[in-house]
Design a protein around this motif. Structure first.
Motif, PDB file in Angstrom:
ATOM      1  N   LEU A   1       0.829  -1.214   0.000  1.00  0.00           N
ATOM      2  CA  LEU A   1       0.000   0.000   0.000  1.00  0.00           C
ATOM      3  C   LEU A   1       0.861   1.261   0.000  1.00  0.00           C
ATOM      4  CD1 LEU A   1      -2.905  -1.085   2.370  1.00  0.00           C
ATOM      5  CD2 LEU A   1      -2.840  -1.054  -0.132  1.00  0.00           C
ATOM      6  N   GLY A   2       2.046   1.170   0.583  1.00  0.00           N
ATOM      7  CA  GLY A   2       2.935   2.329   0.636  1.00  0.00           C
ATOM      8  C   GLY A   2       3.514   2.694  -0.727  1.00  0.00           C
ATOM      9  N   ARG A   3       3.309   1.864  -1.725  1.00  0.00           N
ATOM     10  CA  ARG A   3       3.840   2.178  -3.060  1.00  0.00           C
ATOM     11  C   ARG A   3       3.054   3.288  -3.751  1.00  0.00           C
ATOM     12  NH1 ARG A   3       6.758  -2.052  -5.808  1.00  0.00           N
ATOM     13  NH2 ARG A   3       5.422  -1.808  -7.617  1.00  0.00           N
ATOM     14  N   LEU A   4       1.818   3.453  -3.308  1.00  0.00           N
ATOM     15  CA  LEU A   4       0.999   4.534  -3.876  1.00  0.00           C
ATOM     16  C   LEU A   4       0.837   5.619  -2.830  1.00  0.00           C
ATOM     17  CD1 LEU A   4      -2.041   2.661  -5.495  1.00  0.00           C
ATOM     18  CD2 LEU A   4      -0.149   3.762  -6.689  1.00  0.00           C
ATOM     19  N   PRO A   5       1.055   6.866  -3.187  1.00  0.00           N
ATOM     20  CA  PRO A   5       0.777   7.934  -2.226  1.00  0.00           C
ATOM     21  C   PRO A   5      -0.690   7.901  -1.806  1.00  0.00           C
ATOM     22  CG  PRO A   5       1.877   8.795  -4.191  1.00  0.00           C
ATOM     23  CD  PRO A   5       1.521   7.375  -4.477  1.00  0.00           C
ATOM     24  N   SER A   6      -0.966   8.327  -0.581  1.00  0.00           N
ATOM     25  CA  SER A   6      -2.337   8.217  -0.081  1.00  0.00           C
ATOM     26  C   SER A   6      -3.325   9.002  -0.947  1.00  0.00           C
ATOM     27  CB  SER A   6      -2.413   8.654   1.378  1.00  0.00           C
ATOM     28  OG  SER A   6      -1.921   9.960   1.501  1.00  0.00           O
ATOM     29  N   GLU A   7      -2.868  10.130  -1.540  1.00  0.00           N
ATOM     30  CA  GLU A   7      -3.800  10.905  -2.393  1.00  0.00           C
ATOM     31  C   GLU A   7      -4.332  10.051  -3.542  1.00  0.00           C
ATOM     32  OE1 GLU A   7      -0.191  13.183  -2.516  1.00  0.00           O
ATOM     33  OE2 GLU A   7      -0.850  12.124  -0.716  1.00  0.00           O
ATOM     34  N   ASN A   8      -3.453   9.162  -4.073  1.00  0.00           N
ATOM     35  CA  ASN A   8      -3.889   8.326  -5.184  1.00  0.00           C
ATOM     36  C   ASN A   8      -4.809   7.195  -4.726  1.00  0.00           C
ATOM     37  OD1 ASN A   8      -0.920   9.283  -5.886  1.00  0.00           O
ATOM     38  ND2 ASN A   8      -2.055   9.079  -7.774  1.00  0.00           N
ATOM     39  N   GLN A   9      -4.749   6.899  -3.428  1.00  0.00           N
ATOM     40  CA  GLN A   9      -5.567   5.790  -2.926  1.00  0.00           C
ATOM     41  C   GLN A   9      -6.972   6.229  -2.539  1.00  0.00           C
ATOM     42  OE1 GLN A   9      -3.776   3.181  -0.066  1.00  0.00           O
ATOM     43  NE2 GLN A   9      -1.714   3.608  -0.790  1.00  0.00           N
ATOM     44  N   ILE A  10      -7.110   7.525  -2.269  1.00  0.00           N
ATOM     45  CA  ILE A  10      -8.410   8.007  -1.786  1.00  0.00           C
ATOM     46  C   ILE A  10      -9.483   7.687  -2.817  1.00  0.00           C
ATOM     47  CG2 ILE A  10      -9.749  10.093  -1.236  1.00  0.00           C
ATOM     48  CD1 ILE A  10      -7.104  11.164   0.029  1.00  0.00           C
ATOM     49  N   GLY A  11     -10.547   7.073  -2.349  1.00  0.00           N
ATOM     50  CA  GLY A  11     -11.655   6.753  -3.252  1.00  0.00           C
ATOM     51  C   GLY A  11     -11.534   5.381  -3.897  1.00  0.00           C
ATOM     52  N   LEU A  12     -10.337   4.772  -3.836  1.00  0.00           N
ATOM     53  CA  LEU A  12     -10.208   3.427  -4.418  1.00  0.00           C
ATOM     54  C   LEU A  12     -10.742   2.397  -3.421  1.00  0.00           C
ATOM     55  CD1 LEU A  12      -6.607   3.468  -5.972  1.00  0.00           C
ATOM     56  CD2 LEU A  12      -8.794   3.743  -7.148  1.00  0.00           C
ATOM     57  N   PRO A  13     -11.353   1.321  -3.922  1.00  0.00           N
ATOM     58  CA  PRO A  13     -11.912   0.317  -3.000  1.00  0.00           C
ATOM     59  C   PRO A  13     -10.815  -0.617  -2.485  1.00  0.00           C
ATOM     60  CG  PRO A  13     -12.335  -0.315  -5.257  1.00  0.00           C
ATOM     61  CD  PRO A  13     -11.585   0.988  -5.324  1.00  0.00           C
ATOM     62  N   ILE A  14      -9.861  -0.051  -1.725  1.00  0.00           N
ATOM     63  CA  ILE A  14      -8.748  -0.863  -1.232  1.00  0.00           C
ATOM     64  C   ILE A  14      -9.029  -1.301   0.205  1.00  0.00           C
ATOM     65  CG2 ILE A  14      -6.302  -0.919  -0.648  1.00  0.00           C
ATOM     66  CD1 ILE A  14      -5.839   1.193  -2.800  1.00  0.00           C
ATOM     67  N   GLU A  15      -9.012  -2.608   0.415  1.00  0.00           N
ATOM     68  CA  GLU A  15      -9.168  -3.163   1.765  1.00  0.00           C
ATOM     69  C   GLU A  15      -7.839  -3.813   2.110  1.00  0.00           C
ATOM     70  OE1 GLU A  15     -10.804  -3.633   5.087  1.00  0.00           O
ATOM     71  OE2 GLU A  15     -12.267  -3.085   3.542  1.00  0.00           O
TER      72      GLU A  15
END
Ligand code: AMP
Ligand code: AMP
Length: 338
Positions: free
Chosen positions: A212-226
């Motif tokens: 998960l740390g490979r993507l900055p948190s801004e890019n993760q916001i809104g993605l359905p990542i569990e």
């Protein structure tokens, strides 16, 4: 050495079987991999596997125990025994089994495990019995979940309530989610030598949480990542030398209490304490595995810590075979199997 050939070290073909059988061969034993059709071809690739027994399923081992009569087998259990065979079937196996089967009941019941480890003075993540007790991020563990699938996070009581609304009460446990570095400590307790050895450590590489740390948190916001904790493999770890005395103390405390709860022998052979080191340098244990863990596969043929005891390569698999070999030599095999 020659006398060992009259005994066969056998195990289920998966998990850490290669390490166990390689170690058995190094100590002079005959070797047998108990496989399904799907796994047999893998184990036939290796020259140290003398024989492969193919069963329709791993569970069929109970009904097919007779097939091992005549080879003087000693079964060495690993993580797949409980995962694929189950505790009850493992107990029904009458082939001499390395270890203390009483420990299985303590290991496979999360509540009993907690009683054991807390009695040994180990710090554990707090467990919450209701939403009202939740005052920190939590990890929800479904009963029977294995290998980190079937776990999920809730950041607070409200999210916990929302996410568990449709779940049967009593089908999961709720723990404080520890934010720190996971560490897996590999031990071997020798009943013959009455000595605890620290043989190594690993960290797990888990998907998707370790990426998960490979993507900055801004890019993760809104993605359905569990976040999930499904293990992909392991990496070796050297621990800070100044923490080693604590590592031994933890292991020795666990062994000492095991003698009280599973008398008289308690826990012996390989085991692993699994926990998280938080920034205040505290080690909180979330689980004990009371037999060889697959994380020891990174220490083939040896580990930096095994090297401190042995002037020759010594994996955990080989250490188990060495213990069995020494027991046979001393006429004490019956002390180590059941
Ligand atoms: P398997 O025989 O691969 O299905 O594994 C049996 C159990 O051991 C499962 O709970 C797995 O998650 C666990 N396991 C298997 N391989 C590893 C590994 N390399 N590191 C940690 N756990 C493992
Ligand atoms: P387990 O199935 O107990 O081996 O746990 C699988 C993974 O879940 C571990 O490797 C950790 O990464 C994670 N985990 C388990 N318990 C906790 C906890 N209390 N806090 C944070 N992570 C945890």
């Amino acid at each position: 050495m020659g006398a060992m050939k009259s005994y066969t070290i056998a195990t289920l073909g998966s998990h850490s079987a290669l390490q166990i059988l390689r170690g058995a061969r190094a100590e002079g034993f005959a070797t047998l991999a108990i496989c399904t059709e799907a796994s047999a071809s893998l184990y036939r690739r290796y020259p140290f596997v003398d024989d492969v027994l193919v069963l329709p399923t791993y569970q069929a081992l109970v009904e097919r125990q007779g097939d091992l009569a005549g080879v003087n087998a000693i079964l060495v259990p690993h993580g797949s025994f409980v995962a694929h065979l189950g505790v009850e079937r493992t107990k029904q196996v009458r082939i001499p089994y390395f270890g203390n089967k009483q420990v299985l009941d303590w290991e496979t019941d999360r509540h009993a495990q907690r009683v054991w480890l807390e009695r040994a003075g180990l710090r554990m993540p707090r467990e919450m019995r209701s939403a009202a007790e939740i005052d920190c991020p939590v990890i929800v563990k479904l009963h029977g979940a294995r290998g980190g699938s079937g776990y999920f996070f809730a950041r607070d009581a409200a999210e916990f309530v929302a996410r568990t609304a449709s779940m049967a009460p009593g089908s999961f446990t709720v723990q404080e989610a520890l934010i720190g570095a996971p560490v897996y400590l590999h031990y071997f307790y020798s009943l013959l030598e009455e000595r605890l050895e620290f043989l190594g450590a690993d960290i797990r590489y888990e998907t998707n949480v370790d990426s998960l740390g490979r993507l900055p948190s801004e890019n993760q916001i809104g993605l359905p990542i569990e976040p999930s904790f499904v293990v992909v493999g392991n990496m070796p770890l050297g621990v800070r030398e100044s923490t080693l005395h604590k590592v031994y103390h933890l292991g020795e405390s666990v062994v000492a209490v095991s003698r009280l709860i599973c008398p008289p022998r308690g826990l012996f052979g390989a085991f692993c304490l699994e926990g998280i080191i938080t920034p205040d340098e505290q080690f909180s244990v979330f689980e004990i595995s009371a037999r060889i863990v697959a994380g020891t596969n990174v220490a083939l043929p040896s580990s930096p810590y095994a090297d401190l005891y042995y002037g020759e390569p010594m994996s955990t698999g080989r250490r188990i075979a060495r213990e069995l070999r020494n027991a046979i030599g001393a006429g004490r095999l019956a002390d180590l199997v059941e």
